[in-house]
Write a protein that holds these residues in place. Structure first.
Motif, PDB file in Angstrom:
ATOM      1  N   HIS A 233       6.369  -0.562  -8.556  1.00  0.00           N
ATOM      2  CA  HIS A 233       5.342   0.103  -9.363  1.00  0.00           C
ATOM      3  C   HIS A 233       4.930   1.427  -8.719  1.00  0.00           C
ATOM      4  CE1 HIS A 233       1.615  -0.903 -12.085  1.00  0.00           C
ATOM      5  NE2 HIS A 233       2.277   0.154 -12.503  1.00  0.00           N
ATOM      6  N   GLY A 234       4.817   1.419  -7.386  1.00  0.00           N
ATOM      7  CA  GLY A 234       4.477   2.649  -6.679  1.00  0.00           C
ATOM      8  C   GLY A 234       5.630   3.625  -6.589  1.00  0.00           C
TER       9      GLY A 234
ATOM     10  N   ASN B 107       0.841  -1.196   0.000  1.00  0.00           N
ATOM     11  CA  ASN B 107       0.000   0.000   0.000  1.00  0.00           C
ATOM     12  C   ASN B 107       0.877   1.247   0.000  1.00  0.00           C
ATOM     13  OD1 ASN B 107       0.239  -0.701   3.097  1.00  0.00           O
ATOM     14  ND2 ASN B 107      -0.243   1.477   3.006  1.00  0.00           N
ATOM     15  N   ALA B 108       0.287   2.343  -0.424  1.00  0.00           N
ATOM     16  CA  ALA B 108       1.001   3.623  -0.452  1.00  0.00           C
ATOM     17  C   ALA B 108       0.480   4.504   0.679  1.00  0.00           C
ATOM     18  CB  ALA B 108       0.802   4.317  -1.795  1.00  0.00           C
ATOM     19  N   TYR B 109       1.349   4.887   1.602  1.00  0.00           N
ATOM     20  CA  TYR B 109       0.980   5.880   2.601  1.00  0.00           C
ATOM     21  C   TYR B 109       0.968   7.272   1.970  1.00  0.00           C
ATOM     22  CZ  TYR B 109       1.124   2.659   6.531  1.00  0.00           C
ATOM     23  OH  TYR B 109       0.844   1.638   7.403  1.00  0.00           O
TER      24      TYR B 109
ATOM     25  N   GLY C 143       2.081   4.399 -14.361  1.00  0.00           N
ATOM     26  CA  GLY C 143       0.875   4.266 -13.551  1.00  0.00           C
ATOM     27  C   GLY C 143      -0.337   4.029 -14.427  1.00  0.00           C
ATOM     28  N   GLY C 144      -1.418   4.760 -14.138  1.00  0.00           N
ATOM     29  CA  GLY C 144      -2.638   4.638 -14.930  1.00  0.00           C
ATOM     30  C   GLY C 144      -2.795   5.729 -15.959  1.00  0.00           C
ATOM     31  N   SER C 145      -1.703   6.420 -16.293  1.00  0.00           N
ATOM     32  CA  SER C 145      -1.803   7.578 -17.182  1.00  0.00           C
ATOM     33  C   SER C 145      -1.967   7.213 -18.646  1.00  0.00           C
ATOM     34  CB  SER C 145      -0.568   8.474 -17.018  1.00  0.00           C
ATOM     35  OG  SER C 145       0.605   7.794 -17.429  1.00  0.00           O
TER      36      SER C 145
ATOM     37  N   ILE D 232       5.935   3.830   0.402  1.00  0.00           N
ATOM     38  CA  ILE D 232       5.293   2.571   0.020  1.00  0.00           C
ATOM     39  C   ILE D 232       5.602   1.500   1.049  1.00  0.00           C
ATOM     40  CG2 ILE D 232       5.071   0.827  -1.794  1.00  0.00           C
ATOM     41  CD1 ILE D 232       4.222   3.575  -2.742  1.00  0.00           C
ATOM     42  N   ALA D 233       4.605   0.674   1.373  1.00  0.00           N
ATOM     43  CA  ALA D 233       4.788  -0.408   2.346  1.00  0.00           C
ATOM     44  C   ALA D 233       4.504  -1.762   1.725  1.00  0.00           C
ATOM     45  CB  ALA D 233       3.873  -0.193   3.551  1.00  0.00           C
ATOM     46  N   ASN D 234       5.257  -2.753   2.150  1.00  0.00           N
ATOM     47  CA  ASN D 234       4.981  -4.161   1.851  1.00  0.00           C
ATOM     48  C   ASN D 234       4.623  -4.878   3.142  1.00  0.00           C
ATOM     49  OD1 ASN D 234       7.321  -5.149  -0.833  1.00  0.00           O
ATOM     50  ND2 ASN D 234       5.389  -4.057  -0.891  1.00  0.00           N
TER      51      ASN D 234
END
Length: 715
Positions: free
Chosen positions: A507-508, A458-460, A682-684, A473-475
């Protein structure tokens, strides 16, 4: 709102001071402003559970005011005063909700669980208040109608189209009565999801297996026995007791080692019965009600089923496409699993005959145990031989990080000055090849009762050039913690999971987009697993494996012969692995292909599950679904209709592995190309366009079949 809140706090503090209860003002709420720590890293040591409710309330109020100001702007709608303004709105809410829901997954407690229950419906209503604002939608529609004349760049045009589509899909074009029903459905669904997550967490803890003697645990290592004794003691069970904690999957790691067949059966049954035992944690009613509400909402929005609604936004596009792939692979997978079962049964028969004891029929609780024996017989090794060479910190720093350094030029430095929410969490600065900071990486590796099952990223803080943010970013994994003073030795599956989740982190971290809506992993659900699955290829890449696979005591490298055996065994047991995954995937699809009129027939959740598995030809008793419906958290959360994404993404992954190999494998040129063409976007851009630009062709199925050792059945 901020002024009113400050006034309330001051008055309350003054009253308490008069009563002699406090001598100084209460500390400021750290969630109400951006963190002053590097890269806006969350100040976990300052955040109190009591901070969340006021921060969420203020955050919602702020965003509603910002949205209303956009909607009521007397100036004609423009991309800047409408779309960009929306991207900049809701910062307090985003910051507060991100920390709360991240902690609910990683380190829940009663106060946080109560907040989840209280705010699930409130947050759903807030989202509806934004997306169903008619004046705001009118501005978006006006811009969308003239989008080709606005002179937007590719990313800006895509963002405008995304907003327009999201608002329509939320119900912005529906009538007042229909919108009211949509709001009620969304609120109830949010409440159901929160309840389900809490039931699953409680049930996985409550179902932990209590064992009365060490003799019953024959097959476990001394370290594992010590861990089980420590876990029992922590639960207050006293000396002489042992506890086997459960993961959220149907299969449990200890099934591969326990020699006591009766205990294996007890462990399996405890796992498989979760959520359907008729107790307070029985989640079947939540599942059935969720299916009914999703089907109703989809029909209100003009879709035949919830699956059609979801898949419209994925690269697969339709249920027919997804089911076509699953039904193409299922017969081959089940046939392979049955061949594997035959080998395991022969092994059981021979072993029992040698003992002069009657044989028994292979059952689900036997598979992992005898598969490990068969692996040892076929390839000359088992998991117990690998583990001494797979110490967690070494795998992370000299394996995962090393591969990232070779591919992308990254370096990592652990830092000890940033606060963490649990003592076992570690934090690293991540630097580009030129020495500039790329991100902060949070590693949360260990299982605990307060943590949900599985593994995730997840991304903080997401990256955004508009907001001027770099990623945090966390794993998260669920590796069983070792006894005090003992090393953390991983299984091969856990090593692969570590590489996989770091693929999400890359990726993040590599995200280089302007708008936060497109940051990092904000891509179609059936594409998001693709980069992470590609990263798994480096786990057994010879130069990477040789760099980290070293004995935790002597430092000696894993013998070359053992390395070769690991690589040779990659296709082992793939019939089982593919079948357990496909059966869960098919359940996900069939639950969400129900039309409203069909939902009542599925209220008996376990009967519906059994019928689906039978109808689709994957009801092979020795290979149960990886997740059964009552603890299938994916389908109650963001992966609803999307569990197929792992397989869909693996098709893309297998193609990309071939591309890497064809271009020389582990080298900077390849990593830089993958980063520039795909990981940074990303999603761009359209996901499949990005894939095609990298590989030069569309997805092909053959590399996946070769990897899994499957042969398609002839029609």
């Amino acid at each position: 709102m901020r002024g009113a809140l400050r006034k309330t706090v001051v008055v309350a503090a003054a009253a308490l001071a008069v009563a002699g209860a406090v001598s100084q003002p209460a500390p400021a709420n750290p969630l109400l402003s951006p963190s002053k720590l590097p890269l806006q890293y969350p100040p976990f040591d300052q955040i109190r559970d009591s901070d969340f409710a006021p921060a969420l309330d203020q955050g919602m109020a702020e965003q509603l005011a910002e949205v209303q100001a956009i909607a009521d702007n007397p100036a004609p709608p423009s991309f800047e005063n409408t779309i960009v303004a929306l991207e900049q709105s809701g910062r307090t809410l985003a910051r507060s909700a991100t920390v709360l829901f991240s902690l609910l997954g990683a380190d829940s407690n009663p106060a946080r669980l109560k907040l989840q229950a209280e705010y699930a419906a409130k947050l759903a209503a807030h989202r509806d208040a934004v997306s169903l604002n008619p004046r705001l939608f009118a501005r978006i529609q006006a811009l969308h109608a003239q989008r080709k004349q606005l002179g937007l760049d590719t990313e800006g045009l895509r963002l405008l189209e995304r907003y327009q589509r999201n608002f329509v899909r939320a119900g912005a074009q529906l009538g007042e009565a229909q919108q009211a029903r949509i709001k009620a459905i969304n609120a109830e669904l949010a409440t159901l999801a929160a309840r389900f997550n809490q039931q699953v967490l409680a049930e996985v803890n409550d179902s932990a297996l209590v064992v009365d003697s060490a003799a019953e645990l024959a097959g476990l290592s001394p370290a594992q026995l010590a861990d089980a004794a420590a876990a029992a003691k922590a639960r207050g069970l006293g000396d002489g007791k042992y506890l086997i904690a459960l993961l959220n999957t149907t299969g449990q790691p200890a099934l591969a080692q326990l020699e006591n067949r009766a205990l294996r059966e007890r462990l399996y049954q405890a796992s498989a019965a979760r959520g359907s035992r008729g107790n307070a944690q029985d989640s079947t009613a939540s599942v059935a009600r969720t299916a009914a509400l999703r089907a109703e909402r989809a029909q209100l929005l003009g879709y035949a089923t919830h699956a059609d609604y979801v898949l419209e936004e994925e690269t697969a596009k339709s249920s027919a496409t997804v089911m076509g792939l699953l039904r193409q692979l299922a017969p081959a997978a089940v046939a392979a699993a049955k061949r594997e079962a035959g080998e395991l049964q022969a092994l059981i028969d021979a072993e029992q005959a040698a003992r002069h004891e009657p044989s028994f029929k292979l059952a689900a609780w036997d598979w992992a145990f005898y598969a490990e024996k068969l692996r040892a017989a076929k390839y000359g090794f088992d998991e117990s031989q690998l583990k001494p060479y797979l110490e967690l910190k070494n795998v992370l720093e000299n394996g995962v990080f090393y591969a990232a350094g070779q591919l992308y030029g990254l370096t990592f430095k652990q830092r000890h000055d940033l606060p963490v929410y649990h003592p076992s969490v570690t934090v690293y600065d991540v630097f580009n090849a030129d020495g500039s900071q790329l991100a902060i990486f949070v590693a949360d590796m260990y299982a605990r009762p307060s943590k949900r099952g599985g593994a995730w990223a997840n991304a903080y803080v997401p990256q955004s050039r508009l907001l001027g943010t770099l990623p945090v970013i966390a794993n998260h994994l669920n590796v069983p913690p070792p006894a005090a003073g003992q090393p953390t030795l991983l299984s091969w599956d856990e090593v692969n999971t570590l590489f996989h989740e770091f693929g999400h982190a890359l990726h993040g971290m590599f995200s280089n987009v302007r708008y936060p809506s497109f940051a990092g992993t904000a891509v179609p659900r059936d594409f998001v697993e693709y980069p992470s699955q590609v990263n798994e290829m480096w786990a057994d890449w010879p130069s990477v494996l040789a760099h980290y696979a070293r004995h935790h005591q002597s430092g000696e490298p894993m013998p070359r012969a053992l390395l070769d055996k690991v690589v040779a065994a990659k296709a082992f047991n793939q019939g089982f692995a593919t079948t357990e995954y496909l059966s869960a995937t098919i359940l996900d699809q069939r639950w969400h292909q129900l039309k409203p009129a069909e939902v009542p027939a599925a209220r008996d959740v376990m009967a519906f599950e059994a019928q689906v598995l039978k109808n689709e030809g994957v009801d092979f008793a020795p290979v149960p679904p990886r997740y059964r419906t009552p603890y299938f958290s994916h389908i109650m959360g963001g992966y609803a209709v999307g569990y197929y994404a792992y397989l869909w993404s693996e098709v893309l992954d297998a193609n990309t592995v071939e591309w890497f190999k064809a271009h020389g494998g582990l080298k900077r040129e390849n990593g830089d190309a993958f980063r520039a063409a795909l990981l940074s976007r990303g999603g761009s851009e359209d996901a499949m366009t990005l894939f095609g630009k990298l590989t030069g062709h569309g997805p092909q199925l053959q590399p996946l079949l070769q990897r899994r050792g499957l042969v398609l059945m002839k029609p």
